[in-house]
Enzyme design. Structure first.
Site, PDB file in Angstrom:
ATOM      1  N   ARG A 133       0.850  -1.182   0.000  1.00  0.00           N
ATOM      2  CA  ARG A 133       0.000   0.000   0.000  1.00  0.00           C
ATOM      3  C   ARG A 133       0.896   1.245   0.000  1.00  0.00           C
ATOM      4  O   ARG A 133       1.950   1.261   0.645  1.00  0.00           O
ATOM      5  CB  ARG A 133      -0.850  -0.032   1.270  1.00  0.00           C
ATOM      6  N   THR A 156      -9.242   0.495 -10.056  1.00  0.00           N
ATOM      7  CA  THR A 156      -8.357  -0.443  -9.360  1.00  0.00           C
ATOM      8  C   THR A 156      -8.382  -1.639 -10.285  1.00  0.00           C
ATOM      9  O   THR A 156      -9.223  -1.706 -11.177  1.00  0.00           O
ATOM     10  CB  THR A 156      -8.938  -0.801  -7.959  1.00  0.00           C
ATOM     11  N   THR A 159      -3.726  -0.548  -7.508  1.00  0.00           N
ATOM     12  CA  THR A 159      -4.526   0.621  -7.878  1.00  0.00           C
ATOM     13  C   THR A 159      -3.713   1.899  -7.921  1.00  0.00           C
ATOM     14  O   THR A 159      -2.631   1.994  -7.330  1.00  0.00           O
ATOM     15  CB  THR A 159      -5.666   0.803  -6.835  1.00  0.00           C
ATOM     16  N   ASP A 175      -7.579   8.418   0.063  1.00  0.00           N
ATOM     17  CA  ASP A 175      -8.197   7.364   0.878  1.00  0.00           C
ATOM     18  C   ASP A 175      -8.031   7.612   2.374  1.00  0.00           C
ATOM     19  O   ASP A 175      -8.569   6.870   3.198  1.00  0.00           O
ATOM     20  CB  ASP A 175      -7.628   5.984   0.503  1.00  0.00           C
ATOM     21  N   SER A 206     -10.012  -0.803   0.593  1.00  0.00           N
ATOM     22  CA  SER A 206     -11.054  -1.835   0.506  1.00  0.00           C
ATOM     23  C   SER A 206     -10.599  -3.017  -0.351  1.00  0.00           C
ATOM     24  O   SER A 206     -11.378  -3.969  -0.548  1.00  0.00           O
ATOM     25  CB  SER A 206     -12.325  -1.254  -0.117  1.00  0.00           C
ATOM     26  N   GLY A 265     -13.431   0.444  -5.564  1.00  0.00           N
ATOM     27  CA  GLY A 265     -13.529   1.235  -4.333  1.00  0.00           C
ATOM     28  C   GLY A 265     -14.185   0.399  -3.241  1.00  0.00           C
ATOM     29  O   GLY A 265     -13.923  -0.800  -3.117  1.00  0.00           O
TER      30      GLY A 265
HETATM   31  N1  GLY Z   1      -8.272   3.127  -3.620  1.00  0.00           N
HETATM   32  C1  GLY Z   1      -9.187   2.114  -3.436  1.00  0.00           C
HETATM   33  C2  GLY Z   1      -8.908   1.241  -2.267  1.00  0.00           C
HETATM   34  O1  GLY Z   1      -7.763   1.103  -1.885  1.00  0.00           O
HETATM   35  O2  GLY Z   1      -9.786   0.663  -1.709  1.00  0.00           O
END
Ligand code: GLY
Length: 584
Positions: free
Chosen positions: A119, A393, A411, A435, A465, A486
């Site tokens: 991430r 994503t 994403t 986010d 998510s 999302g």
């Molecule tokens: N940017 C979408 C997610 O990480 O859920």
């Protein structure tokens, strides 16, 4: 030789002919062909790709083929996932990336599972008040500026997973993407449409316009998209690994663009980035084991929480799509999404998250007991709400001949992320800082949340998510699933699981089946147009549910192993026409 409509030649088999008898037999043949093609197209509509040795399912055909070639070359599931992911960074620029982040769930053929967290992170200079101007929240700063860019994680994460599981040389996995970027590929109609729609938003960034248009004019389907700068960036990654991205020329180009545009991301942030190994979230559902992504994704916890609630009710094939089923699933979703907003964030900054409780059967029992069988609950407007999130994503699923499995979702956040292509480096940067929650303490019905677990802070990962997930039974792999979308990701993935386990669908049926979504607030069931019958909608509305139709939800890329026959089923989501399943 006579032309069309002329007399038949004398050697014609039925000369002299009764014109009626020709047209009758032609008609019979045509009718048979028509019925056959109808039957085939119905079968085609529900038949997954089937294979014995391995499968790659991805949101773009060339990327799926790159992964399949790796499997055929002796590569394993992680090798193929890495190669497909790099290829998606070229052929699916809306979400495939090296300038974003994501998660990879790996399960070995022997049964051990591990999660890779790549991430994006907040830069060291990020504060909870980063998105305020003169004390006032500015959505542009939050979602569409250089401040919206998080430290990318994709290259570090793919490399970490490869360094622990990969079999083929790293370079072998990146070079197909270098080639696709350098030599180019034919733009599909879907990509041409999407690039045309994005052009106005890219106008502020000359490098983005240069990369994705012909001097400001949109590409047509069938034209070749070549990305020379991207090829050079990928080549540095192929040769040097993560150093070729987080240091040296590429890192310097990112840092320069950040400085030029008023971002806070620096060379030091890039050098300090680390992908992490996490313990997957696990749960059980009617005798199946669920393995999914832990925080900083909310996906695994929410999916297990919802399944735990559903487990208390019987669900069979006859229940699919009924008002009672939609109501029960909706109420379970409502509760899990409320918990998501209240409790979840980066685990490294929120050590007190009540993960064990959220995953427990006893907690699910208490939530289930709070659900009326004929009346919708009400989501309180003074607790939590969210802004609408982009559905972009992308997900890919891989299974190799030894039973190793990879489920990878990554994403840029919005479609094409920040829309900022790094000049000279040829790739898009994410806008993942969007986010994070917007402003400390401000939670309102306009879609803002101000709860502490997901406020921006130096080096913190933003809540996601994304839900790469697998299902097993008695240690045997049954399902690999995941989707973009999302917050709808959680419910799309959930529905692929329930569709296969409870409603008895094969992989393609489970992917094709109409979807719906509830996320606590806004308090409404969002369903795919024509996915719920008018009668069902009327019953739901009588119960007190608000409903809203959308064109489509998600793009799940699913692999299922048929437990009876051992056939591997690959199901690409035809909601995105470029998706493809490739098996051998
Ligand atoms: N940017 C979408 C997610 O990480 O859920």
């Amino acid at each position: 030789m006579t032309g069309m409509g002329g007399n038949p030649p004398s050697s014609y088999p039925c000369n002299p002919c009764n014109p009626w008898s020709i047209s009758k037999s032609v008609a019979v043949v045509l009718i048979i062909l028509f019925l056959l093609s109808g039957a085939l197209s119905i079968m085609g509509a529900t038949a997954p790709e089937r294979a014995r040795q391995g499968m790659v399912v991805a949101q773009e055909r060339l990327a799926a083929e790159v992964g399949l070639a790796v499997l055929k070359d002796g590569g394993n599931a992680v090798d193929a996932a890495v190669a497909s992911a790099f290829a998606l960074a070229v052929t699916y620029p809306a979400a495939g990336n090296i300038g974003g982040g994501g998660f990879l769930l790996h399960r070995s053929g022997k049964g051990s599972a591990v999660a890779y967290d790549f991430r994006e992170k907040a830069p060291a200079k990020a504060l909870p008040t980063l998105f305020l101007v003169d004390g006032k929240y500015d959505p542009n700063r939050h979602h569409a500026s250089h401040l919206a860019v998080g430290v990318p994680g994709t290259v570090a994460g793919l490399h970490l997973a490869w360094s622990r599981h990969g079999r083929l040389p790293w370079k072998r996995l990146v070079i197909p993407a270098v080639r696709l970027a350098k030599e180019g590929f034919a733009i599909s109609p879907a990509l041409a449409d999407s690039l045309r729609r994005e052009l106005p938003r890219m106008k502020a960034y000359p490098a983005s316009l240069a990369q994705f248009s012909k001097s400001g004019n949109p590409y047509e389907a069938g034209e070749i998209l070549r990305q020379k700068d991207l090829a050079r960036s990928l080549n540095r990654i192929a040769k040097e690994g993560p150093k070729g991205f987080y240091d040296g020329e590429t890192a310097a180009l990112i840092a320069r663009e950040m400085q030029r545009g008023g971002g806070v991301l620096t060379l030091e942030d890039l050098r300090a980035y680390e992908a992490k190994i996490r313990v997957p979230v696990t749960g059980s559902y009617r005798g199946f084991e669920i393995v999914s992504m832990p925080p900083p994704s909310s996906g695994g916890i929410a999916i297990v929480e919802i399944l735990n609630i559903l487990e208390g009710w019987e669900l069979g094939p006859q229940d699919f799509g009924s008002a009672r089923t939609i109501h029960r699933m909706t109420e379970a979703m409502r509760r899990a999404f409320s918990d998501r907003a209240q409790f979840l964030g980066d685990p490294d900054s929120n050590p007190e998250m009540p993960v064990e409780k959220l995953l427990s059967k006893s907690y699910a029992n208490s939530l289930r007991n709070s659900i009326s069988q004929n009346k919708a609950s009400v989501s309180s407007t003074n607790t939590f709400s969210w802004r609408n999130e982009s559905p972009q994503t992308t997900h890919l699923s891989v299974l190799d001949r030894e039973g190793n499995a990879a489920s990878l979702t990554f994403t840029l956040e919005d479609s094409y992320g920040s829309r900022i292509v790094v000049p000279g480096a040829g790739f898009l940067l994410n806008n993942e800082m969007g986010d994070f929650n917007a402003e400390p303490g401000r939670t309102d019905v306009t879609g803002l949340i101000g709860t502490p677990p997901n406020m921006a802070a130096p080096g913190k990962r933003m809540l996601s998510s994304m839900s790469p997930t697998m299902v097993t039974r008695e240690g045997k792999l049954l399902l690999i699933t995941g989707s973009p979308g999302g917050r709808t990701i959680i419910n799309t993935v959930l529905e692929t699981i329930v569709n296969t386990l409870d409603f008895g669908m094969n992989a393609q049926e489970a992917v094709d089946a109409p979807r719906f979504h509830h996320q606590w607030l806004p308090d409404q069931i969002v369903y795919e147009l024509n996915g719920l019958s008018p009668d069902t909608l009327r019953i739901l509305e009588t119960m007190g549910h608000k409903t809203k139709a959308v064109r489509s939800q998600g793009a799940a890329q699913v692999i299922r192993v048929d437990p009876k026959t051992g056939w591997i089923e690959g199901a690409a989501d035809r909601r995105d026409p470029d998706s493809a399943a490739r098996g051998w």
